[in-house]
Design an enzyme around this catalytic site. Structure first.
Site, PDB file in Angstrom:
ATOM      1  N   CYS A   1      10.154  -7.210   2.713  1.00 35.52           N
ATOM      2  CA  CYS A   1      10.495  -6.223   1.758  1.00 35.52           C
ATOM      3  C   CYS A   1      10.048  -4.788   1.923  1.00 35.52           C
ATOM      4  CB  CYS A   1       9.896  -6.601   0.159  1.00 35.52           C
ATOM      5  SG  CYS A   1      10.070  -5.398  -1.204  1.00 35.52           S
TER       6      CYS A   1
ATOM      7  N   CYS B   1       8.564  -2.346  -0.465  1.00 33.93           N
ATOM      8  CA  CYS B   1       7.125  -2.695  -1.208  1.00 33.93           C
ATOM      9  C   CYS B   1       6.147  -2.318  -0.029  1.00 33.93           C
ATOM     10  CB  CYS B   1       7.055  -4.343  -1.084  1.00 33.93           C
ATOM     11  SG  CYS B   1       8.244  -5.088  -1.994  1.00 33.93           S
ATOM     12  N   ASP B   2       6.500  -2.625   1.280  1.00 31.52           N
ATOM     13  CA  ASP B   2       5.467  -2.540   2.589  1.00 31.52           C
ATOM     14  C   ASP B   2       5.543  -1.493   3.434  1.00 31.52           C
ATOM     15  OD1 ASP B   2       4.294  -4.957   1.109  1.00 31.52           O
ATOM     16  OD2 ASP B   2       5.354  -6.280   2.028  1.00 31.52           O
TER      17      ASP B   2
END
Ligand code: NDP
Length: 310
Positions: A134, A137-138
């Site tokens: 992701c 997300c990261d």
């Protein structure tokens, strides 16, 4: 047999948001969380893009809070996985863990999707320590660093473009000599100076040490094996929606996502609604999943009201 007005399958942001709304609408929902309580989000660490948390929020805490909020309004949250469904007539019949049968007047499917991984032991070893599926997300953790994205589809291109806006350099590891992605996405990638596409390459191993990922060992189709130095290894090889159980009953698209009607959560079976990643190949964010959970609960409420009035 136990009967409920609203059965929700899935304990991620979509399922719990549906539960909060359905409980507040007096539908006394029952929620089954499935095998990954808290959903896909719990495979990440800090969530920095969920509104309302200026310093980010631990993914497990966020999901625990959503579960608690659903319970607070009277949702009956249970653990268990649906193993059989009969959606041919209402009330629908759902079997949990191959033993408990329930009847549901409405069903909200929020079973999510799983990111695909390559299946390498080294990839598993560094999951959460440099290996991620992701980018949104990261990606932030890789500002001005070097990362790799595996895959040549729209997801991989989108991830690579997003990461290129943060990282110093992005490698794309593509197993063929063409993208599967739409031309416009592929062209954008090729026009981005800090993305280097490694065509015809497969990952043999993710390399790392006690601190996390340090590189990847690649095998080119011509037989050459070489290493690249990277700080993060992102998967963009697709997702598998958890929809197989519903395939005999509901319309799915060619990738297995449940088809919903227009801007609603209605599926091809009246009274069955879908929310979150199981019906969303495109946005796949916690906040969009939560929003679609709200839609599904409201659609279920309206559906039940129409049944009473008809
Ligand atoms: P896709 O199935 O389209 O692409 C997967 C990519 O990963 C392909 O390049 C494939 O290679 C590669 N791949 C698969 N398995 C492996 C493996 N084991 N090792 C190495 N590479 C592998 O998935 P996406 O998630 O990209 O897209 C799914 C759907 O969602 C598509 O219809 C897409 O258009 C859509 N989508 C649209 C977006 C948008 O419009 N903005 C954004 C994201 C997705 P190969 O080509 O050789 O099979």
């Amino acid at each position: 047999m136990e009967r409920t007005k609203c059965l929700i399958l899935g304990g991620g942001p979509a399922g719990f948001t549906a539960a909060i709304y359905a409980a507040r609408a007096n539908l006394s929902p029952i929620v089954y969380e499935g095998i990954q309580p808290g959903g896909q989000l719990t495979t990440t660490t800090i969530v920095e893009n969920f509104p309302g948390f200026p310093d980010g929020v631990d993914a497990n805490t966020l999901m625990d809070n959503m579960r608690e909020q659903a319970r607070h309004f009277g949702a009956d949250v249970r653990s268990g996985t649906a193993t059989a469904v009969e959606l041919g007539q209402r009330p629908f019949r759902v079997t949990i863990d191959a033993r408990t049968e329930l009847e549901a007047e409405t069903l909200i499917i929020a079973t999510g999707a799983q990111a695909r991984y390559l299946g390498l032991p080294s990839e598993e070893k560094f999951r959460g320590a440099g290996v991620s599926a992701c980018a949104t997300c990261d990606g932030f953790f890789y500002r001005k660093r070097t990362v790799a994205v595996v895959g040549g589809g729209d997801t991989a291109c989108e991830e690579a473009l997003y990461l290129a806006s943060l990282a110093k350099k992005v490698y794309m590891i593509v197993r063929r000599d063409v993208f599967r992605a739409s031309k416009i996405m592929g062209d954008k990638v090729l026009a981005t100076p800090n993305i280097e596409v490694l065509w015809n390459c497969n990952t043999q191993e993710v390399l790392g040490d006690a601190m996390g990922v340090t590189g990847a060992r690649l095998l080119r189709k011509d037989g050459t094996v070489f290493d690249i130095a990277i700080d993060g290894f992102f998967l963009g090889i697709g997702h598998t929606p958890a929809s197989a159980l519903f395939a005999p009953w509901l319309q799915l698209d060619e990738n297995g996502y449940i088809v919903t009607n227009g801007k609603t959560s209605a599926t091809s079976v009246p009274g069955v609604f879908a929310a979150g990643d199981v019906q969303d190949p495109r946005y796949r964010q916690a906040v969009t999943a939560a929003a679609s959970g709200c839609m599904a609960a409201r659609d279920a409420e309206k559906f039940l009201l129409e049944q009473v009035n008809s």
